[in-house]
Design a protein around this motif. Structure first.
Motif, PDB file in Angstrom:
ATOM      1  N   ILE A  59       0.907  -1.033   0.328  1.00 18.43           N
ATOM      2  CA  ILE A  59       0.074  -0.351  -0.142  1.00 18.43           C
ATOM      3  C   ILE A  59       0.690   1.390   0.093  1.00 18.43           C
ATOM      4  CG2 ILE A  59      -1.611   1.475   1.366  1.00 18.43           C
ATOM      5  CD1 ILE A  59      -2.663  -1.100   2.152  1.00 18.43           C
ATOM      6  N   TRP A  60       1.557   1.113   0.412  1.00 16.31           N
ATOM      7  CA  TRP A  60       2.580   2.225   1.142  1.00 16.31           C
ATOM      8  C   TRP A  60       3.258   2.882  -0.153  1.00 16.31           C
ATOM      9  CZ3 TRP A  60       0.058   3.013   5.104  1.00 16.31           C
ATOM     10  CH2 TRP A  60       0.465   4.034   5.835  1.00 16.31           C
ATOM     11  N   GLN A  61       3.933   1.584  -1.205  1.00 19.46           N
ATOM     12  CA  GLN A  61       4.650   1.961  -2.230  1.00 19.46           C
ATOM     13  C   GLN A  61       3.497   2.877  -3.616  1.00 19.46           C
ATOM     14  OE1 GLN A  61       6.312  -1.747  -4.035  1.00 19.46           O
ATOM     15  NE2 GLN A  61       6.639  -1.378  -5.553  1.00 19.46           N
ATOM     16  N   ALA A  62       2.218   2.138  -3.620  1.00 15.90           N
ATOM     17  CA  ALA A  62       1.220   2.607  -4.216  1.00 15.90           C
ATOM     18  C   ALA A  62       0.637   4.214  -4.233  1.00 15.90           C
ATOM     19  CB  ALA A  62       0.086   1.338  -4.215  1.00 15.90           C
ATOM     20  N   VAL A  63       1.629   4.280  -3.055  1.00 14.04           N
ATOM     21  CA  VAL A  63       0.672   5.647  -2.406  1.00 14.04           C
ATOM     22  C   VAL A  63       2.441   6.358  -2.937  1.00 14.04           C
ATOM     23  CG1 VAL A  63       0.600   7.368  -0.428  1.00 14.04           C
ATOM     24  CG2 VAL A  63      -0.455   5.175  -0.598  1.00 14.04           C
ATOM     25  N   MET A  64       3.818   6.142  -2.950  1.00 13.87           N
ATOM     26  CA  MET A  64       4.605   6.689  -3.133  1.00 13.87           C
ATOM     27  C   MET A  64       4.484   6.736  -3.948  1.00 13.87           C
ATOM     28  SD  MET A  64       5.941   8.204  -0.709  1.00 13.87           S
ATOM     29  CE  MET A  64       5.681   7.876   1.019  1.00 13.87           C
ATOM     30  N   GLU A  65       4.043   5.579  -5.246  1.00  9.81           N
ATOM     31  CA  GLU A  65       4.407   5.833  -6.625  1.00  9.81           C
ATOM     32  C   GLU A  65       3.244   7.231  -6.789  1.00  9.81           C
ATOM     33  OE1 GLU A  65       3.678   1.865  -7.764  1.00  9.81           O
ATOM     34  OE2 GLU A  65       4.891   1.164  -7.870  1.00  9.81           O
ATOM     35  N   TRP A  66       2.392   6.784  -6.299  1.00 11.02           N
ATOM     36  CA  TRP A  66       0.915   8.420  -6.665  1.00 11.02           C
ATOM     37  C   TRP A  66       1.697   9.114  -6.757  1.00 11.02           C
ATOM     38  CZ3 TRP A  66      -0.517  11.673  -3.665  1.00 11.02           C
ATOM     39  CH2 TRP A  66      -1.967  12.479  -4.086  1.00 11.02           C
ATOM     40  N   LEU A  67       2.304   9.890  -5.924  1.00 14.84           N
ATOM     41  CA  LEU A  67       2.467  10.612  -5.483  1.00 14.84           C
ATOM     42  C   LEU A  67       3.912  11.469  -6.404  1.00 14.84           C
ATOM     43  CD1 LEU A  67       4.059  11.551  -2.184  1.00 14.84           C
ATOM     44  CD2 LEU A  67       5.039  12.313  -3.493  1.00 14.84           C
ATOM     45  N   ALA A  68       4.584  10.443  -6.359  1.00 15.97           N
ATOM     46  CA  ALA A  68       5.593  10.636  -7.334  1.00 15.97           C
ATOM     47  C   ALA A  68       5.419  11.130  -9.167  1.00 15.97           C
ATOM     48  CB  ALA A  68       6.369   9.641  -7.956  1.00 15.97           C
ATOM     49  N   GLU A  69       4.255  10.738  -8.991  1.00 13.19           N
ATOM     50  CA  GLU A  69       3.973  11.106 -10.488  1.00 13.19           C
ATOM     51  C   GLU A  69       3.152  12.098 -10.779  1.00 13.19           C
ATOM     52  OE1 GLU A  69       0.284   9.162 -13.185  1.00 13.19           O
ATOM     53  OE2 GLU A  69       0.961   7.468 -12.106  1.00 13.19           O
ATOM     54  N   ARG A  70       2.418  11.832  -9.557  1.00  9.91           N
ATOM     55  CA  ARG A  70       1.159  13.293  -9.891  1.00  9.91           C
ATOM     56  C   ARG A  70       1.482  14.624  -9.388  1.00  9.91           C
ATOM     57  NH1 ARG A  70      -1.225   9.827  -9.310  1.00  9.91           N
ATOM     58  NH2 ARG A  70      -3.648   9.591 -10.301  1.00  9.91           N
ATOM     59  N   LEU A  71       3.715  15.043  -8.646  1.00 12.51           N
ATOM     60  CA  LEU A  71       3.677  15.602  -8.175  1.00 12.51           C
ATOM     61  C   LEU A  71       4.781  16.104  -9.445  1.00 12.51           C
ATOM     62  CD1 LEU A  71       5.024  17.939  -6.927  1.00 12.51           C
ATOM     63  CD2 LEU A  71       6.794  16.519  -5.588  1.00 12.51           C
ATOM     64  N   LEU A  72       5.885  15.347  -9.898  1.00 13.92           N
ATOM     65  CA  LEU A  72       6.360  15.737 -11.166  1.00 13.92           C
ATOM     66  C   LEU A  72       6.033  15.776 -11.958  1.00 13.92           C
ATOM     67  CD1 LEU A  72       9.049  12.721 -11.191  1.00 13.92           C
ATOM     68  CD2 LEU A  72       9.518  15.027 -10.515  1.00 13.92           C
ATOM     69  N   ALA A  73       4.373  15.443 -13.080  1.00 12.93           N
ATOM     70  CA  ALA A  73       4.072  15.522 -14.186  1.00 12.93           C
ATOM     71  C   ALA A  73       3.395  17.144 -13.869  1.00 12.93           C
ATOM     72  CB  ALA A  73       2.453  15.019 -13.796  1.00 12.93           C
ATOM     73  N   ARG A  74       2.442  17.411 -12.249  1.00 14.18           N
ATOM     74  CA  ARG A  74       1.953  19.016 -12.112  1.00 14.18           C
ATOM     75  C   ARG A  74       3.882  19.990 -12.074  1.00 14.18           C
ATOM     76  NH1 ARG A  74      -2.018  19.843  -7.326  1.00 14.18           N
ATOM     77  NH2 ARG A  74      -2.955  17.836  -7.818  1.00 14.18           N
ATOM     78  N   VAL A  75       4.819  19.238 -12.101  1.00 11.91           N
ATOM     79  CA  VAL A  75       6.221  20.320 -12.120  1.00 11.91           C
ATOM     80  C   VAL A  75       6.116  20.349 -13.136  1.00 11.91           C
ATOM     81  CG1 VAL A  75       6.151  20.353  -9.345  1.00 11.91           C
ATOM     82  CG2 VAL A  75       8.039  18.995 -11.612  1.00 11.91           C
ATOM     83  N   ASP A  76       6.105  19.722 -14.269  1.00 16.24           N
ATOM     84  CA  ASP A  76       6.282  19.371 -15.519  1.00 16.24           C
ATOM     85  C   ASP A  76       5.559  20.034 -15.783  1.00 16.24           C
ATOM     86  OD1 ASP A  76       8.704  17.452 -15.004  1.00 16.24           O
ATOM     87  OD2 ASP A  76       7.600  15.878 -15.423  1.00 16.24           O
ATOM     88  N   LYS A  77       4.488  20.705 -16.365  1.00 14.81           N
ATOM     89  CA  LYS A  77       3.964  21.109 -16.664  1.00 14.81           C
ATOM     90  C   LYS A  77       3.547  22.720 -16.007  1.00 14.81           C
ATOM     91  CE  LYS A  77      -1.712  22.180 -17.237  1.00 14.81           C
ATOM     92  NZ  LYS A  77      -2.999  21.535 -16.370  1.00 14.81           N
ATOM     93  N   ALA A  78       4.097  22.743 -14.926  1.00 16.43           N
ATOM     94  CA  ALA A  78       4.552  23.949 -14.389  1.00 16.43           C
ATOM     95  C   ALA A  78       5.331  24.886 -15.350  1.00 16.43           C
ATOM     96  CB  ALA A  78       4.638  24.430 -13.200  1.00 16.43           C
ATOM     97  N   ALA A  79       6.616  24.505 -15.593  1.00 13.61           N
ATOM     98  CA  ALA A  79       7.824  24.902 -16.029  1.00 13.61           C
ATOM     99  C   ALA A  79       7.782  24.577 -17.867  1.00 13.61           C
ATOM    100  CB  ALA A  79       9.299  23.462 -16.277  1.00 13.61           C
ATOM    101  N   LYS A  80       6.659  23.652 -18.646  1.00 13.36           N
ATOM    102  CA  LYS A  80       6.625  24.237 -19.713  1.00 13.36           C
ATOM    103  C   LYS A  80       5.574  25.472 -19.802  1.00 13.36           C
ATOM    104  CE  LYS A  80       6.722  19.083 -20.855  1.00 13.36           C
ATOM    105  NZ  LYS A  80       6.393  18.036 -21.033  1.00 13.36           N
ATOM    106  N   SER A  81       4.722  26.202 -19.582  1.00 21.58           N
ATOM    107  CA  SER A  81       4.266  26.982 -19.557  1.00 21.58           C
ATOM    108  C   SER A  81       4.805  28.528 -19.412  1.00 21.58           C
ATOM    109  CB  SER A  81       3.316  26.341 -18.901  1.00 21.58           C
ATOM    110  OG  SER A  81       3.038  26.967 -17.523  1.00 21.58           O
ATOM    111  N   ALA A  82       5.694  28.133 -18.187  1.00 23.01           N
ATOM    112  CA  ALA A  82       6.443  29.069 -17.966  1.00 23.01           C
ATOM    113  C   ALA A  82       7.300  30.106 -19.493  1.00 23.01           C
ATOM    114  CB  ALA A  82       7.804  29.476 -16.897  1.00 23.01           C
ATOM    115  N   VAL A  83       7.817  31.548 -19.068  1.00 24.46           N
ATOM    116  CA  VAL A  83       8.240  32.121 -20.691  1.00 24.46           C
ATOM    117  C   VAL A  83       9.590  32.185 -20.519  1.00 24.46           C
ATOM    118  CG1 VAL A  83       5.687  32.914 -20.900  1.00 24.46           C
ATOM    119  CG2 VAL A  83       7.817  34.565 -19.320  1.00 24.46           C
TER     120      VAL A  83
END
Length: 202
Positions: A59-83
């Motif tokens: 369960i903990w492994q699944a939670v950490m996978e969820w966390l890593a996937e979502r955080l990195l996806a969000r920061v990637d999206k934020a970085a790409k949208s910057a000028v």
């Protein structure tokens, strides 16, 4: 959690379980979250829980996978949208802070995993997350140097470490204050100081 979580397909059951753990971690010490507590929170039996996860570590492994996937996806999206690269760093910083504010149980779980003596799957995922995050920061910082935004004398590794450490410091303060919501109020001013430290003066 409502009774709707009782009858779900396997993939949805796993997702709902992860969500339950993240919600519980926002309310109590993650080390004290048992499979019995998770099952009770979800309004299911432990047997139902173990049909989808062999043990608590899974369960903990699944939670950490969820966390890593979502955080990195969000920061990637934020970085790409910057000028610009400095704007990208700020967007990543604020997005990370927003993520912590939205999921206050996440930093508790991250800190908890990194403090474990044993080398668990969840701890390895956490280390990989930090490494990938640091790699993204290094790319932005190097591009910022090449484009004249960031002081070329700045040590890229040190700047990335300070970036992550600054967020961790804000998170620790919010945990000590018992108020994850106030972290966003402080973030902009803190990043402004960080920015002045790495920006190329002209």
């Amino acid at each position: 959690m409502t009774s709707k979580s009782k009858h779900l397909p396997a993939n949805e059951r796993r997702a709902v379980t992860v969500e339950a753990v993240v919600e519980l971690a926002a309310k109590q010490n993650p080390d004290n979250i048992t499979t019995a507590a998770i099952a009770k929170y979800m309004n299911v039996t432990q047997g139902a829980l173990f049909r989808h996860f062999p043990n608590k570590e899974a369960i903990w492994q699944a939670v950490m996978e969820w966390l890593a996937e979502r955080l990195l996806a969000r920061v990637d999206k934020a970085a790409k949208s910057a000028v610009s690269q400095l704007a990208a760093l700020e967007a990543v910083f604020m997005t990370h802070i927003e993520f912590v504010s939205a999921y206050p149980g996440v930093p508790r779980m991250l800190f908890g995993e990194l403090q474990r003596a044993e080398d668990t799957a969840a701890k390895r995922i956490t280390r990989t997350l930090i490494r990938k995050y640091a790699e993204r920061l290094a790319v932005l910082i190097e591009k910022g140097k090449a484009e004249g935004e960031i002081d070329p004398a700045i040590n890229t590794l040190a700047a990335g470490t300070l970036f992550i450490g600054t967020i961790q410091g804000l998170v620790m303060q919010s945990l000590l204050d018992g108020d994850a919501g106030n972290i966003e109020d402080k973030a902009a001013g803190v990043f402004a100081i960080y920015r002045r430290g790495i920006e190329h003066s002209r």
